[in-house]
Design an enzyme around this catalytic site. Structure first.
Site, PDB file in Angstrom:
ATOM      1  N   GLU A 100      -4.663  16.420 -11.514  1.00  0.00           N
ATOM      2  CA  GLU A 100      -5.264  16.746 -12.869  1.00  0.00           C
ATOM      3  C   GLU A 100      -6.865  17.011 -12.815  1.00  0.00           C
ATOM      4  OE1 GLU A 100      -2.874  14.805 -16.351  1.00  0.00           O
ATOM      5  OE2 GLU A 100      -5.133  14.579 -16.764  1.00  0.00           O
ATOM      6  N   ARG A 160      -3.718  21.043 -14.858  1.00  0.00           N
ATOM      7  CA  ARG A 160      -2.733  19.861 -15.506  1.00  0.00           C
ATOM      8  C   ARG A 160      -2.980  19.330 -16.611  1.00  0.00           C
ATOM      9  NH1 ARG A 160       0.588  15.595 -11.741  1.00  0.00           N
ATOM     10  NH2 ARG A 160       1.718  14.603 -13.502  1.00  0.00           N
ATOM     11  N   ASN A 185      -1.090  17.653 -21.330  1.00  0.00           N
ATOM     12  CA  ASN A 185      -1.370  16.579 -22.590  1.00  0.00           C
ATOM     13  C   ASN A 185      -1.522  17.292 -23.634  1.00  0.00           C
ATOM     14  OD1 ASN A 185      -1.504  14.136 -20.468  1.00  0.00           O
ATOM     15  ND2 ASN A 185      -3.243  15.561 -19.738  1.00  0.00           N
ATOM     16  N   ARG A 209       0.701  -1.205   0.053  1.00  0.00           N
ATOM     17  CA  ARG A 209       0.015   0.002  -0.075  1.00  0.00           C
ATOM     18  C   ARG A 209       0.767   1.177  -0.122  1.00  0.00           C
ATOM     19  NH1 ARG A 209      -3.206  -3.229   3.757  1.00  0.00           N
ATOM     20  NH2 ARG A 209      -4.817  -4.083   2.324  1.00  0.00           N
ATOM     21  N   HIS A 239       6.905   7.480 -27.864  1.00  0.00           N
ATOM     22  CA  HIS A 239       5.726   8.240 -27.191  1.00  0.00           C
ATOM     23  C   HIS A 239       6.099   9.680 -27.598  1.00  0.00           C
ATOM     24  CE1 HIS A 239       3.178  10.028 -23.996  1.00  0.00           C
ATOM     25  NE2 HIS A 239       4.404  11.047 -23.812  1.00  0.00           N
ATOM     26  N   HIS A 241      -1.444   9.507 -28.148  1.00  0.00           N
ATOM     27  CA  HIS A 241      -1.755   7.970 -27.433  1.00  0.00           C
ATOM     28  C   HIS A 241      -2.595   7.179 -28.616  1.00  0.00           C
ATOM     29  CE1 HIS A 241      -1.276   9.426 -23.067  1.00  0.00           C
ATOM     30  NE2 HIS A 241      -0.249   9.250 -23.633  1.00  0.00           N
ATOM     31  N   HIS A 297      -1.410  14.751 -26.758  1.00  0.00           N
ATOM     32  CA  HIS A 297      -1.488  13.421 -26.371  1.00  0.00           C
ATOM     33  C   HIS A 297      -2.694  12.479 -26.790  1.00  0.00           C
ATOM     34  CE1 HIS A 297       1.872  14.894 -24.080  1.00  0.00           C
ATOM     35  NE2 HIS A 297       2.157  13.926 -23.485  1.00  0.00           N
ATOM     36  N   LYS A 348       2.926  11.118 -11.589  1.00  0.00           N
ATOM     37  CA  LYS A 348       1.770  10.080 -12.658  1.00  0.00           C
ATOM     38  C   LYS A 348       2.902   8.648 -12.609  1.00  0.00           C
ATOM     39  CE  LYS A 348      -0.976  12.825 -15.375  1.00  0.00           C
ATOM     40  NZ  LYS A 348      -1.296  13.231 -16.834  1.00  0.00           N
ATOM     41  N   GLU A 360       8.718  16.999 -25.569  1.00  0.00           N
ATOM     42  CA  GLU A 360       7.980  17.325 -24.447  1.00  0.00           C
ATOM     43  C   GLU A 360       8.475  18.805 -24.005  1.00  0.00           C
ATOM     44  OE1 GLU A 360       5.431  15.846 -23.188  1.00  0.00           O
ATOM     45  OE2 GLU A 360       5.635  13.618 -23.507  1.00  0.00           O
ATOM     46  N   LYS A 412       6.817  22.284 -15.469  1.00  0.00           N
ATOM     47  CA  LYS A 412       6.035  21.222 -14.961  1.00  0.00           C
ATOM     48  C   LYS A 412       5.781  21.431 -13.620  1.00  0.00           C
ATOM     49  CE  LYS A 412       4.894  16.554 -15.163  1.00  0.00           C
ATOM     50  NZ  LYS A 412       4.875  15.475 -15.832  1.00  0.00           N
TER      51      LYS A 412
END
Ligand code: NAD
Ligand code: GLY
Length: 361
Positions: free
Chosen positions: A234, A238, A242, A118, A262, A249, A245, A140, A182, A224
């Site tokens: 997000e 935030r 993206n 955990r 990527h 993606h 993206h 992330k 990026e 960032k």
């Protein structure tokens, strides 16, 4: 060495940026409080940098998980190998995980840290440009699913990020360019001065001028860190990180993980976002030309792969973490240097961008 801080109250952490940082064990050991360490890396990075990190951490009897290299291995199955190593070695809850590698390793090691017993502490030691400017900062973590990129994961912050810019000396050119996608993103979404700086200094970056790379990394991490500090999970701003993206993606998933890097998919996706922004009357032809030119100079693709149809794009884009109540939300550009989040793109205009991307390719 430059030190930035990501301000998240009690969970704030430093981002160290500089040359030769892998020779400074205290940057890692100051953040290790238990008796054990587990280093997660991959088969490519291990021969280059694992020996050095292992030697610094010898007194913590380090466990090693050396994963296969590639985006196609960013899966729950491969993640389990980290848990196997932790459990076989009886690692307790005070174990600190050290992520040594690019974004794939950082995301997977971070997710393992978020979920092992955990939650155990972790430190990011990013070794690609992309991971140094983006994925190691902001918490992330996660893995891919065959139906969607990064669909399984958690927000979980590291205790520190240690960026040794010397690791870029061994990075292949194609990976350096992927990281530049990026970097360019930050200029586009919120830092027009940085975009202009990149126009002036792209040749130095491609030539791996250490001072230029260090400046690009610092300015990227600063951007960032500011965005993440304002919206860690997000819920709002935030999302602008993206840009490109949703298209990107779709390209990565549609082409099969690993076929397009990527950063390459994000680059083509940012050109598509710029095209759509122009069609909505926000960017000028001149803005779009500047964006395409900079991305091209970074030796990145400016067109989507021709084999993906508009219908495939839309289907893939509908499996996106930004989808809300069945509506695709896109990050577009209101101006060069100013991102906007919208769920109100007229379908016909999106169709035009998808058709144009295919026609160009
Ligand atoms: P990557 O981790 O696959 O690394 C790229 C390649 O470079 C790999 O082959 C790797 O083994 C190799 N490599 C790493 N360091 C090296 C070095 N110093 N010298 C030589 N080779 C080296 O890819 P990436 O571009 O670093 O990261 C992409 C991943 O990051 C994607 O999975 C993407 O989804 C994720 N990502 C996450 C975030 C986030 O916020 N968590 C942000 C952006 C991207
Ligand atoms: N790379 C997107 C984010 O960290 O939010």
């Amino acid at each position: 060495m430059k030190t930035l801080e990501l301000d998240l109250g009690e969970r704030s952490y430093p981002i160290y940026i500089g040359s030769g940082l892998l020779a400074r064990p205290e940057l890692l050991t100051s953040y290790i409080h238990g008796a054990r360490v587990a280093i997660v890396t991959n088969e490519t990075v291990a021969p280059l940098y694992l020996g050095r990190v292992r030697a610094h951490l010898a007194r913590y009897n380090p466990v090693e998980a050396i994963l296969p290299d590639g985006e196609q291995y960013k899966t729950l199955e491969v993640l389990n190998r980290i848990f196997d190593a932790l459990l076989q070695n009886r690692c307790d809850r005070q174990t600190t995980i050290v992520a040594l590698g690019g974004g794939v390793i950082g995301d997977m090691a971070g997710f393992a840290a978020a979920t092992y017993q955990r939650g155990v502490p972790f430190i990011q030691v990013p070794t690609t440009l992309l991971s140094q400017v983006d994925s190691s900062v902001g918490g992330k973590t996660g893995v891919n699913h065959p139906l969607g990129k990064n669909m399984i994961g958690a927000f979980y912050q590291p205790r520190a990020v240690v960026i040794d810019t010397d690791t870029l000396n061994t990075l292949p050119d194609r990976e350096l360019s992927a990281g530049l996608a990026e970097v360019i993103k930050y200029g586009l979404i919120r830092d027009p001065g940085f975009f202009a700086w990149l126009e002036a200094h792209m040749d130095r970056l491609l030539a791996r001028d250490p001072a230029a790379l260090a400046e690009a990394i610092e300015r990227s991490c600063r951007n960032k860190a500011e965005v993440v500090a304002a919206d860690e999970c997000e819920a709002g701003v935030r999302v602008i990180l993206n840009l490109g993206h949703t298209f990107g993606h779709a390209i990565e998933t549609g082409m099969g993980y690993g076929a397009w890097l990527h950063g390459e998919a994000v680059a083509a996706g940012m050109v598509m976002a710029a095209d759509l922004s122009r069609r909505l009357g926000w960017l000028t032809e001149h803005d779009v030309a500047r964006i395409r030119a900079l991305i091209e100079r970074a030796r990145l693709p400016v067109q989507a792969p021709p084999m993906l149809t508009a219908a495939q794009f839309k289907s893939l884009m509908s499996v996106d973490k930004k989808v809300q109540a069945g509506k695709i939300r896109l990050v577009l550009l209101e101006a060069l240097g100013k991102a906007v989040i919208t769920a109100e793109v007229p379908p016909a205009v999106l169709d035009e961008t998808l058709a144009a991307a295919r026609a160009a390719a």
